[in-house]
Design an enzyme around this catalytic site. Sequence first.
Site, PDB file in Angstrom:
ATOM      1  CE  LYS A 580      -1.377  -2.111  15.048  1.00 34.65           C
ATOM      2  NZ  LYS A 580      -1.034  -1.653  13.360  1.00 34.65           N
ATOM      3  CG  LEU A 614       0.832 -12.576   6.689  1.00 36.17           C
ATOM      4  CD1 LEU A 614       1.958 -12.737   7.873  1.00 36.17           C
ATOM      5  CD2 LEU A 614       1.194 -13.471   5.484  1.00 36.17           C
ATOM      6  N   GLY A 665       8.145   2.748   4.190  1.00 36.60           N
ATOM      7  CA  GLY A 665       7.078   2.753   4.667  1.00 36.60           C
ATOM      8  C   GLY A 665       6.789   1.666   5.889  1.00 36.60           C
ATOM      9  CG  ASP A 679       2.450  -2.020  15.905  1.00 33.11           C
ATOM     10  OD1 ASP A 679       1.062  -1.455  15.837  1.00 33.11           O
ATOM     11  OD2 ASP A 679       2.870  -2.788  15.003  1.00 33.11           O
ATOM     12  CE  LYS A 683       1.028  -5.310  14.325  1.00 32.80           C
ATOM     13  NZ  LYS A 683       1.939  -5.308  13.229  1.00 32.80           N
ATOM     14  N   GLY A 798       3.853  -2.998   4.991  1.00 30.37           N
ATOM     15  CA  GLY A 798       3.800  -2.296   3.590  1.00 30.37           C
ATOM     16  C   GLY A 798       2.462  -2.268   3.241  1.00 30.37           C
TER      17      GLY A 798
END
Length: 816
Positions: A580, A614, A665, A679, A683, A798
């Site tokens: 990112k 997604l 994870g 994070d 996004k 994941g």
Amino acid sequence: MKILKFGGTSVANADNIKKVIDIAKKSSKNNPIIVVVSALGGTTDILLQAGIKAEKKDNKYLSEIESLENRHIFTVQELIKDSHQDEVISQVRTYFNQLVNILEGIYLINEFSNKTKDKIASFGEILSSYIISEAMKSQGVDAILKNAQELIITDESYTNAKVDFKVTEKNIQDFYAKNESPIVVVPGFVASTSKGENSTLGRGGSDYTASIFAKALNVTELEIWTDVSGMFTANPKLVKQAKPIKHISYQEAMELSHFGAKVLFPPTIQPVLEQKIPIRIKNTFDPGAEGTLITQNTNGNTSPAKGISHIENISLLTVEGSGMIGVPGFTKRILGTLSDANINVSLVTQSSSEHFLCMGIDSKDVTLAEKLFNKAFKYEMSQGIMDPLIIENNLAIIALVGDNMKSHQGISGKMFSTLGSNNVNIRAIAQGASEKNITAVIERKDAVKALNTLHNAFFEGDIKQLNLFVVGVGNVGGKLLEQIHMQQQYLIDEQHLDVRVIAVTNSKKMHFDTEGINLDNWKESLKEKGDKLDLEKFFKNVKSLNYRNSIFVDNTANAKISTLYADYLKNSIAVVTCNKIACSSEYENYQNLKFLARKYDAPFLFETNVGAGLPIIDTLKNLIMSGDKVTKIQAVLSGSLNFIFNEFNSQTSFHDVVVEAGVQGFTEPDPRIDLSGVDVMRKILILARESGNVMELDDIKNESFLPQSSLDADSVADFMATLEPEATHFKAISEAAEKENCRLKYVAEFDNGKAKVGLQHIPSDHPFYNLDGSDNIVLFFTERYSQQPLIIKGAGAGAAVTASGLFADIIRIGNK
């Protein structure tokens, strides 16, 4: 009757010559044959180099000739085992004594004329034909040797002599009328002048010799035996998927041969063309292979394109000037200047206004061409009616060939769009009215890519090859390779996509395999064959390979790697990333990457930046492209934080839940990236930017839930150590939500140009309330979805789902 011609590789050594003899014996059972042979592979070059060294008084020519003599004697010893061996070796030594005498003369007078070059070069075929004919006799084969110098008569244009067909054909016919042997062995390439001096037929002259005999005797078929199974759709050494062409016309074969297909020498076809004698290209090392049949027509074969060929080491000469416009004969003067110096022009294109003329020539002729041009047009340039010659080097010519291309619309468009989509820049184009070939001049470094790209488009059933360069093979990268491996055959069969992984790296090593890494054992290959990781060297390797449809895949969270994206995009290498950092860096950098992707037609896809697998970003793009406008975004975008706050309550330990999230994870190796909210900030920033808003990371309000001691921690270990002492702080956060019958969710919001992230108390009637596990959810409020938002919900963290998102981006590029 047939003519069988065997090239240098076919007679390179004793083992190969044995194969030639076997083929000749089988062919002569039903029909008499003439066997035309080249010199033992590489001999002619050695002979001519020896002459050059002798001229320069370099005594090394003697050792080279001695080595060549030993090679020929060894060949005799391997082929002829009977008492006849000594006699043959004696004759071979006699030929070499004659050769040395000529070379000594060159050494003394310091002159190596074209006439002497022909005399020297002739020894190669004279030797090979003699040895092969004697080897046949030693095996009991009824064969004779006939020296072509006694039959083929030429002018005195030494090194590239012109044949006197009237005299030559009569000589051949008279000889064969008296011949009773089923096999006649003839040296190729060599001839003689009407005065009896040695001459040669130029490059590819052995093919020409065979064709001359075929025409004179009107044979049923001319067979050219070489080291490949026919003419291929492209050079098989450069295009692994190239395949033999079963049937091709004379015109198609000449076009392919002219543009670099070295299986056949173009002038070979001319003598047999008048007689319509079929030519068949066969493989000495696979005589059972069908090969390629060349005839007048191809019996209704309607395939529009037959093959792709190319010439390297091309230079482009461009002549411009107002003084050229409307002046009759000007083009003739330009081309005549080159022709008079025997400079071959491979391509010519001229503007309709006659303002400029473009010519492609061999790069070795550039210096001479420039000198001649400056001399011939000195006056025009001094008067300013013609510009100085423009020279472009390091180019290549690509030619798409096929008789039926004129009957199919869109062939040119398909060719040029295919090259353009792989950023192969076209410098010049030529296409004749017959449309038997479409020619383009490109940069030489792009030749292999262009050949493979065009071959894929025209001859591989639309199977598109994707070449991946994968950085980071940890949790996500490892899963990605596993998914690719599992789906490789399916993608070929169902999607017509051939996905190859060319390179992989971990944090310490990198490994390249130009043929594609075997995904059954990529871990072992990386460990055992990998070199030390060097990101700059990795990029240079990717760039130098210059593969079509190259994709750089970044599975890391590494800031340094994200700074390399621009370099890849500038070289038309697509970028797919779950990292990112680039898209959440300075807005100027984000915009530049998008600009480079458009400019160089190199996709830059980062669907997994938000929501793992997604389709959040893709959905957002579709909304924007369809004319909708985003007014508000609400989202839970951290699978790790959602997992943590789903598991955490007043009865559990916040520290233990964070540890468990790491084990499964869900968090980054450094959990502070997740827990600090950075994070999530990245996004929502990416979503805001993709919605068309100009925003920086510092513009986002971060309402942190962490105590100051955790925020001030210098390391991961220090950070984790602060969580247990702060248990009361975290317990209070949980209890406050429970008192309101709410659940804790870490929410990102963008509304009216402003964004924020932080923990919120979510009531039971809110779409976020029942968000389980590590799932993500996004609510898009738009002008069309103003009352009820568009909702995207699903697993948002994941390795497996993130890998599947990366995989989906790769497939998007493949289907582009």
